[in-house]
Each structure stands twice: as structure tokens, then as C-alpha cells.
Motif scaffolding. Sequence first.
Motif, PDB file in Angstrom:
ATOM      1  N   MET A 215      70.524 -27.735   9.486  1.00 31.18           N
ATOM      2  CA  MET A 215      70.098 -29.133   9.283  1.00 31.18           C
ATOM      3  C   MET A 215      68.783 -29.260  10.170  1.00 31.18           C
ATOM      4  O   MET A 215      68.826 -29.022  11.417  1.00 31.18           O
ATOM      5  CB  MET A 215      71.336 -30.060   9.602  1.00 31.18           C
ATOM      6  N   ASN A 216      67.826 -29.725   9.644  1.00 24.04           N
ATOM      7  CA  ASN A 216      66.513 -30.079  10.576  1.00 24.04           C
ATOM      8  C   ASN A 216      66.128 -28.671  11.402  1.00 24.04           C
ATOM      9  O   ASN A 216      65.725 -28.928  12.386  1.00 24.04           O
ATOM     10  CB  ASN A 216      66.869 -31.225  11.195  1.00 24.04           C
ATOM     11  N   GLY A 217      66.467 -27.636  10.563  1.00 30.54           N
ATOM     12  CA  GLY A 217      65.731 -26.350  11.346  1.00 30.54           C
ATOM     13  C   GLY A 217      66.829 -25.665  12.259  1.00 30.54           C
ATOM     14  O   GLY A 217      66.463 -24.723  12.928  1.00 30.54           O
ATOM     15  N   ALA A 218      67.978 -26.544  12.428  1.00 31.79           N
ATOM     16  CA  ALA A 218      68.976 -25.987  13.518  1.00 31.79           C
ATOM     17  C   ALA A 218      70.370 -25.549  12.695  1.00 31.79           C
ATOM     18  O   ALA A 218      70.640 -25.911  11.484  1.00 31.79           O
ATOM     19  CB  ALA A 218      69.180 -26.779  14.629  1.00 31.79           C
ATOM     20  N   SER A 219      71.022 -24.773  13.287  1.00 30.88           N
ATOM     21  CA  SER A 219      72.394 -24.347  12.591  1.00 30.88           C
ATOM     22  C   SER A 219      73.122 -25.595  12.601  1.00 30.88           C
ATOM     23  O   SER A 219      73.206 -26.327  13.630  1.00 30.88           O
ATOM     24  CB  SER A 219      73.081 -23.394  13.443  1.00 30.88           C
ATOM     25  N   HIS A 220      74.007 -25.585  11.830  1.00 33.15           N
ATOM     26  CA  HIS A 220      75.145 -26.649  11.503  1.00 33.15           C
ATOM     27  C   HIS A 220      76.582 -26.048  11.329  1.00 33.15           C
ATOM     28  O   HIS A 220      76.831 -25.371  10.499  1.00 33.15           O
ATOM     29  CB  HIS A 220      74.658 -27.815  10.369  1.00 33.15           C
ATOM     30  N   ASP A 221      77.485 -26.273  12.360  1.00 38.01           N
ATOM     31  CA  ASP A 221      78.685 -25.441  12.369  1.00 38.01           C
ATOM     32  C   ASP A 221      79.766 -26.272  11.988  1.00 38.01           C
ATOM     33  O   ASP A 221      80.999 -25.775  12.106  1.00 38.01           O
ATOM     34  CB  ASP A 221      78.823 -24.922  13.671  1.00 38.01           C
ATOM     35  N   SER A 222      79.353 -27.334  11.235  1.00 45.03           N
ATOM     36  CA  SER A 222      80.683 -28.347  10.702  1.00 45.03           C
ATOM     37  C   SER A 222      80.732 -28.299   9.464  1.00 45.03           C
ATOM     38  O   SER A 222      79.558 -28.297   8.650  1.00 45.03           O
ATOM     39  CB  SER A 222      80.436 -29.564  11.323  1.00 45.03           C
ATOM     40  N   PRO A 223      81.638 -28.319   8.505  1.00 46.55           N
ATOM     41  CA  PRO A 223      81.817 -28.347   7.370  1.00 46.55           C
ATOM     42  C   PRO A 223      81.541 -29.670   6.557  1.00 46.55           C
ATOM     43  O   PRO A 223      81.410 -29.770   5.445  1.00 46.55           O
ATOM     44  CB  PRO A 223      83.303 -27.659   6.933  1.00 46.55           C
ATOM     45  N   TRP A 224      81.122 -30.796   7.149  1.00 46.97           N
ATOM     46  CA  TRP A 224      80.802 -31.850   7.035  1.00 46.97           C
ATOM     47  C   TRP A 224      79.187 -32.261   7.365  1.00 46.97           C
ATOM     48  O   TRP A 224      79.247 -31.831   8.438  1.00 46.97           O
ATOM     49  CB  TRP A 224      81.738 -32.806   6.981  1.00 46.97           C
ATOM     50  N   ILE A 225      78.871 -33.320   6.809  1.00 47.16           N
ATOM     51  CA  ILE A 225      77.573 -33.837   7.458  1.00 47.16           C
ATOM     52  C   ILE A 225      77.533 -35.310   7.353  1.00 47.16           C
ATOM     53  O   ILE A 225      78.155 -35.809   6.440  1.00 47.16           O
ATOM     54  CB  ILE A 225      76.410 -33.487   6.734  1.00 47.16           C
ATOM     55  N   ASP A 226      77.177 -35.883   8.375  1.00 41.54           N
ATOM     56  CA  ASP A 226      77.548 -37.267   8.599  1.00 41.54           C
ATOM     57  C   ASP A 226      76.587 -38.140   7.665  1.00 41.54           C
ATOM     58  O   ASP A 226      75.170 -37.583   7.695  1.00 41.54           O
ATOM     59  CB  ASP A 226      77.235 -37.828  10.095  1.00 41.54           C
ATOM     60  N   PHE A 227      76.925 -39.142   6.951  1.00 43.52           N
ATOM     61  CA  PHE A 227      75.968 -39.707   6.056  1.00 43.52           C
ATOM     62  C   PHE A 227      74.760 -40.308   6.602  1.00 43.52           C
ATOM     63  O   PHE A 227      73.519 -40.409   5.909  1.00 43.52           O
ATOM     64  CB  PHE A 227      76.843 -40.649   5.350  1.00 43.52           C
ATOM     65  N   ASP A 228      74.886 -40.793   7.867  1.00 40.65           N
ATOM     66  CA  ASP A 228      73.686 -41.378   8.647  1.00 40.65           C
ATOM     67  C   ASP A 228      72.571 -40.453   8.603  1.00 40.65           C
ATOM     68  O   ASP A 228      71.635 -40.888   8.703  1.00 40.65           O
ATOM     69  CB  ASP A 228      74.017 -42.049  10.012  1.00 40.65           C
ATOM     70  N   LYS A 229      72.900 -39.360   9.129  1.00 37.95           N
ATOM     71  CA  LYS A 229      71.939 -38.345   9.131  1.00 37.95           C
ATOM     72  C   LYS A 229      71.228 -37.725   7.820  1.00 37.95           C
ATOM     73  O   LYS A 229      70.286 -37.782   7.885  1.00 37.95           O
ATOM     74  CB  LYS A 229      72.530 -36.991  10.040  1.00 37.95           C
ATOM     75  N   LEU A 230      72.124 -37.683   6.888  1.00 37.51           N
ATOM     76  CA  LEU A 230      71.549 -37.392   5.533  1.00 37.51           C
ATOM     77  C   LEU A 230      70.669 -38.606   4.994  1.00 37.51           C
ATOM     78  O   LEU A 230      69.337 -38.526   4.529  1.00 37.51           O
ATOM     79  CB  LEU A 230      72.619 -37.199   4.640  1.00 37.51           C
ATOM     80  N   SER A 231      71.141 -39.627   5.035  1.00 35.68           N
ATOM     81  CA  SER A 231      70.217 -41.029   4.722  1.00 35.68           C
ATOM     82  C   SER A 231      69.082 -41.224   5.262  1.00 35.68           C
ATOM     83  O   SER A 231      68.201 -42.088   4.957  1.00 35.68           O
ATOM     84  CB  SER A 231      71.132 -42.090   4.766  1.00 35.68           C
ATOM     85  N   SER A 232      68.946 -40.531   6.538  1.00 36.81           N
ATOM     86  CA  SER A 232      67.744 -40.872   7.371  1.00 36.81           C
ATOM     87  C   SER A 232      66.696 -39.939   7.037  1.00 36.81           C
ATOM     88  O   SER A 232      65.646 -39.501   7.689  1.00 36.81           O
ATOM     89  CB  SER A 232      67.826 -40.856   8.871  1.00 36.81           C
ATOM     90  N   GLY A 233      66.849 -38.701   6.210  1.00 36.76           N
ATOM     91  CA  GLY A 233      66.103 -37.885   5.673  1.00 36.76           C
ATOM     92  C   GLY A 233      66.136 -36.396   6.323  1.00 36.76           C
ATOM     93  O   GLY A 233      65.390 -35.677   6.497  1.00 36.76           O
ATOM     94  N   ALA A 234      67.617 -36.067   6.529  1.00 41.92           N
ATOM     95  CA  ALA A 234      67.620 -34.678   6.871  1.00 41.92           C
ATOM     96  C   ALA A 234      67.250 -33.704   6.395  1.00 41.92           C
ATOM     97  O   ALA A 234      67.344 -33.860   4.855  1.00 41.92           O
ATOM     98  CB  ALA A 234      69.324 -34.525   7.344  1.00 41.92           C
ATOM     99  N   ARG A 235      66.858 -32.552   6.622  1.00 45.12           N
ATOM    100  CA  ARG A 235      66.402 -31.415   5.751  1.00 45.12           C
ATOM    101  C   ARG A 235      67.467 -30.410   5.818  1.00 45.12           C
ATOM    102  O   ARG A 235      68.015 -29.974   7.069  1.00 45.12           O
ATOM    103  CB  ARG A 235      65.101 -30.902   6.355  1.00 45.12           C
TER     104      ARG A 235
END
Length: 65
Positions: free
Chosen positions: A1-21
Motif C-alpha cells: 500500500m502506497n509503495g510499502a508492503s502490507h502484512d495484514s489481510p485487511w485494510i482500514d477504510f480511512d486509508k482507502l478513502s483518503s486515496g491509498a495506492r
Amino acid sequence: MNGASHDSPWIDFDKLSSGARLEFTLSDKPSCWGSNPPAALLPPSFAPDGTQTPRLKPEKECALN
């Protein structure tokens, strides 16, 4: 997410709604990634009465071949 590894099987909606890549790396072989995350990486799910739901454990532990 946003160029970094993401080690969780879910993503917080606040991060997605603010335009996460999101960038996905796929494999031609099955994986057990995310099938039994540690308690710290579980999503903040709540039961209908507002209490924290219990952690679900798979019937069989996932084993990589």
C-alpha cells in the motif's frame, strides 16, 4: 500500500478513502498468506451487540507445500 508492503489481510477504510495506492503481486502457486493472522492484525469486527467478536481459527492449520 502506497509503495510499502502490507502484512495484514485487511485494510482500514480511512486509508482507502483518503486515496491509498494498492499494487498487487500475484503468484502462479497457491499461498496461505493471511489465512491465520496474529491477533494484532485481525480487523476490528464487532458483533451486533457491539462487543468484540471472538477470533476464528481454521479447522486445519494452513501448511505451505
